[in-house]
Design a protein around this motif. Structure first.
Motif, PDB file in Angstrom:
ATOM      1  N   HIS A  60       0.896  -1.078   0.005  1.00 27.66           N
ATOM      2  CA  HIS A  60      -0.142   0.081   0.049  1.00 27.66           C
ATOM      3  C   HIS A  60       0.898   1.318  -0.160  1.00 27.66           C
ATOM      4  O   HIS A  60       1.538   1.728   0.942  1.00 27.66           O
ATOM      5  CB  HIS A  60      -0.964   0.144   1.298  1.00 27.66           C
ATOM      6  CG  HIS A  60      -1.986  -1.056   1.310  1.00 27.66           C
ATOM      7  ND1 HIS A  60      -2.126  -1.869   2.433  1.00 27.66           N
ATOM      8  CD2 HIS A  60      -2.603  -1.763   0.019  1.00 27.66           C
ATOM      9  CE1 HIS A  60      -3.235  -2.865   2.079  1.00 27.66           C
ATOM     10  NE2 HIS A  60      -3.309  -2.765   0.680  1.00 27.66           N
ATOM     11  N   GLU A  63       1.571   3.726   2.597  1.00 28.69           N
ATOM     12  CA  GLU A  63       1.906   3.252   3.806  1.00 28.69           C
ATOM     13  C   GLU A  63       3.519   2.818   3.668  1.00 28.69           C
ATOM     14  O   GLU A  63       4.077   1.803   3.910  1.00 28.69           O
ATOM     15  CB  GLU A  63       1.245   1.922   4.170  1.00 28.69           C
ATOM     16  CG  GLU A  63      -0.168   2.090   4.056  1.00 28.69           C
ATOM     17  CD  GLU A  63      -1.268   0.943   4.575  1.00 28.69           C
ATOM     18  OE1 GLU A  63      -0.447  -0.254   4.671  1.00 28.69           O
ATOM     19  OE2 GLU A  63      -2.470   0.999   4.300  1.00 28.69           O
ATOM     20  N   ARG A 119      -3.174   3.459  -3.275  1.00 30.59           N
ATOM     21  CA  ARG A 119      -3.528   2.374  -2.782  1.00 30.59           C
ATOM     22  C   ARG A 119      -3.679   1.335  -3.944  1.00 30.59           C
ATOM     23  O   ARG A 119      -3.014   0.169  -3.763  1.00 30.59           O
ATOM     24  CB  ARG A 119      -4.847   2.220  -1.839  1.00 30.59           C
ATOM     25  CG  ARG A 119      -5.054   1.273  -1.339  1.00 30.59           C
ATOM     26  CD  ARG A 119      -6.020   1.051  -0.357  1.00 30.59           C
ATOM     27  NE  ARG A 119      -6.398   0.020   0.412  1.00 30.59           N
ATOM     28  CZ  ARG A 119      -6.048  -0.434   1.731  1.00 30.59           C
ATOM     29  NH1 ARG A 119      -5.267   0.255   2.275  1.00 30.59           N
ATOM     30  NH2 ARG A 119      -6.430  -1.420   2.146  1.00 30.59           N
ATOM     31  N   HIS A 158       3.120  -2.316   7.013  1.00 35.72           N
ATOM     32  CA  HIS A 158       1.741  -1.468   6.854  1.00 35.72           C
ATOM     33  C   HIS A 158       1.521  -0.455   7.517  1.00 35.72           C
ATOM     34  O   HIS A 158       2.276  -0.178   8.716  1.00 35.72           O
ATOM     35  CB  HIS A 158       0.479  -2.297   7.073  1.00 35.72           C
ATOM     36  CG  HIS A 158       0.429  -3.196   5.791  1.00 35.72           C
ATOM     37  ND1 HIS A 158      -0.486  -3.335   4.772  1.00 35.72           N
ATOM     38  CD2 HIS A 158       1.053  -4.364   5.409  1.00 35.72           C
ATOM     39  CE1 HIS A 158      -0.490  -4.160   4.033  1.00 35.72           C
ATOM     40  NE2 HIS A 158       0.179  -4.910   4.380  1.00 35.72           N
ATOM     41  N   THR A 159       0.472   0.314   7.511  1.00 37.57           N
ATOM     42  CA  THR A 159       0.260   1.657   8.241  1.00 37.57           C
ATOM     43  C   THR A 159      -1.417   1.328   8.401  1.00 37.57           C
ATOM     44  O   THR A 159      -2.112   0.840   7.548  1.00 37.57           O
ATOM     45  CB  THR A 159       0.154   2.951   7.626  1.00 37.57           C
ATOM     46  OG1 THR A 159       1.557   2.976   7.002  1.00 37.57           O
ATOM     47  CG2 THR A 159       0.090   4.230   8.643  1.00 37.57           C
TER      48      THR A 159
END
Ligand SMILES: [Zn+2]
Length: 542
Positions: A60, A63, A119, A158-159
């Motif tokens: 993503h 992120e 994204r 990730h975030t």
């Protein structure tokens, strides 16, 4: 992407870059590999009993902590001469290159960084839903990397989004009830607690990924279930210990990067310490999965079971919205709290399948064959056209989502009627024996009731349509003659008419009833085309 080649110039022996395959915009995936001894041959590394960690970044693009933290960590491990002696570390520099080049400000709820990507990848796919179906070239290339390097440990950086709380870092570990018991025992008792302890010592206390049942986390959080569409749901099918880091989107970006850096550092250090143990666990798990007979295909949260865990949150409140004048949620950072909250982390399997001796896959299903090849599934090809006695599933019921999800109309609620029958297969069709370490992948993709099976993702939809029919006026006479020759069907029709007044009133429905229950009706309608061979017969292979 310019940074890694500079490092290679400085440390040519221990850092090497590999370009794999392609992504959906035609650029390759770059894998940066760190090896203390300068051995970069995956087969030789296996022989030398080295461990391999695979780290994925930027799936993503909004992120990007892992992208930055990996560059820093690679630099530091090399410059401080701190490479582990028994662990080779593979970093995917940027996985969603296509999305990363699509710069924007679309993650409006996030506190930096200044620049980031979008994204979706170029095909607007969320790549972290694409691991099992492999629509993107990125996913196919990932499969190639994973099955080439065969890591024992995998990490995806990730975030998060969602509620506000005090932690910078949250963690998704492979859900314990979905993971093989041998690996779950090690991760839940040793590896994960150690990661939590070391992260706290580094100043980045962690909490499990915060997914709330209700609006705010103080009402309890639920362990994330990563089905095989997700990276770690896919890697678990390969018996790989897997983690997802999720930094909190509202914390300063430098802290998010450093917490990701420390997490990777600790994971690498523990893997070095436990290198022989992790190697043995992988081998034992592979061996047990080869012998395993029953496989879970779907899971549901057990809402009765939970642990109490300490949680450092912020008080949530409601105040009038300046937009609507109606109540809106906010978190008050001036009111931190520590409370014990419920943590739901028990899942029950809701569907199972017993593996057949082998699956027989007609070569017509090219995408299935391609994916199996990429995943190094051992397959044999029939030497001659061969009629086999085996079990075939008829799909008796299923539901389909009314709107597309990630480019597919997902099926669920699949019901099956297994029928023993004879089917002719052709020279070159594939036979897949289920005595493989990768059995979970084979069974979970080929059993139609699997939550992320190939059937669920529309691979076999052409078998859901009827191909032949009849002209009423012609079939009337044939059907009448057929009923005379088959009095048992006549009786069955009469019984059905008394049960079903609609049928009794409709001439066309009765004709259709005779057709469907006659030998004229196509045997392949709703018949799942992958066969289940249940008895050991000698077959000639190419
Ligand atoms: Zn993410």
């Amino acid at each position: 992407m310019a940074y890694y080649p500079q490092l290679v110039k400085q440390y040519p022996k221990q850092l090497r870059l590999f370009n794999y395959g392609s992504t959906d915009i035609g650029k390759p995936l770059t894998l940066a590999v760190l090896s203390k001894d300068g051995v970069f041959d995956p087969a030789l590394l296996k022989k030398q009993n080295k461990r391999v960690i695979l780290i994925n970044n930027g799936i993503h693009p909004g992120e990007p902590e892992g992208i930055d933290a990996s560059m820093m960590l690679v630099r530091d491990l090399l410059s401080k001469n701190q490479l582990p002696k028994d662990v080779v570390i593979c970093f995917i520099a940027v996985y969603n290159i296509d999305g990363s080049l699509n710069r924007g400000v679309s993650r409006i709820s996030q506190n930096g960084p200044r620049g980031y990507g979008f994204r979706g990848n170029y095909r607007n796919l969320d790549l972290n839903r694409d691991f099992i179906k492999g629509d993107s070239r990125n996913a196919l290339t990932f499969m190639q990397i994973l099955n080439t390097w065969q890591p024992e440990v995998f990490l995806d950086n990730h975030t998060s989004d969602g509620a506000d709380y005090q932690y910078v870092m949250t963690l998704i570990e492979t859900q314990k009830d979905k993971q093989h018991p041998l690996l779950a025992d090690y991760t839940s008792k040793t590896l994960s607690p150690e990661l939590y302890k070391r992260m706290a010592a580094s100043g980045y206390e962690m909490i499990p990924y915060v997914e709330s049942e209700k609006a705010t986390p103080d009402s309890g959080i639920v362990a994330f279930l990563e089905t095989p569409r997700f990276s770690t749901g896919y890697t678990v099918q390969h018996n790989i210990i897997s983690y997802v880091t999720e930094t909190h989107m509202l914390k300063p970006y430098d802290k998010r990067v450093w917490s990701t850096y420390y997490f990777m550092q600790h994971l690498i250090d523990i893997c070095q310490r436990d290198a022989p143990k992790i190697g043995n666990l992988k081998r034992q798990t592979d061996a047990q999965v080869q012998q395993q007979n029953t496989f879970a295909l779907n899971w549901a949260l057990d809402e009765e079971k939970y642990d109490m865990i300490p949680f450092k949150g912020y008080e949530a409140g409601y105040k009038p919205s300046e937009i609507s004048g109606l109540n809106r949620l906010y978190y008050d950072r001036n009111k931190p709290y520590t409370k014990n909250i419920k943590y739901y982390n028990t899942y029950k399997a809701t569907a199972f399948a017993d593996k057949p001796l082998a699956y027989v896959i007609p070569q017509a299903w090219g995408k299935v064959i391609d994916l199996f090849k990429l995943n190094k599934v051992a397959m044999h090809r029939l030497k001659h056209d061969t009629t086999l006695s085996l079990q075939m599933y008829y799909i008796t019921d299923y539901k389909t989502s009314p709107r597309p999800y990630e480019g597919h109309y997902l099926h669920s609620g699949v019901k099956l009627n297994p029928v023993d029958t004879k089917v002719k297969f052709y020279e070159g069709d594939y036979v897949v024996y289920t005595n493989q370490p990768i059995n979970r992948y084979i069974v979970e993709t080929l059993e139609p009731q699997g939550v992320d099976s190939f059937f669920a993702w529309n691979f076999f939809d052409s078998y859901l349509g009827q191909k032949e029919h009849y002209s009423d006026y012609v079939f009337e006479d044939i059907a009448a003659a057929y009923l005379k020759q088959h009095p048992e069907l006549q009786k069955q029709l009469e019984a059905e008419k008394t049960k079903n007044p609609q049928l009794a009133k409709s001439a066309s429905a009765q004709l259709e009833y005779v057709y469907r229950n006659s030998e004229y009706f196509e045997k392949t309608y709703l018949r799942y085309p992958v066969g289940r061979l249940l008895t050991d017969v000698k077959l000639d292979f190419q």
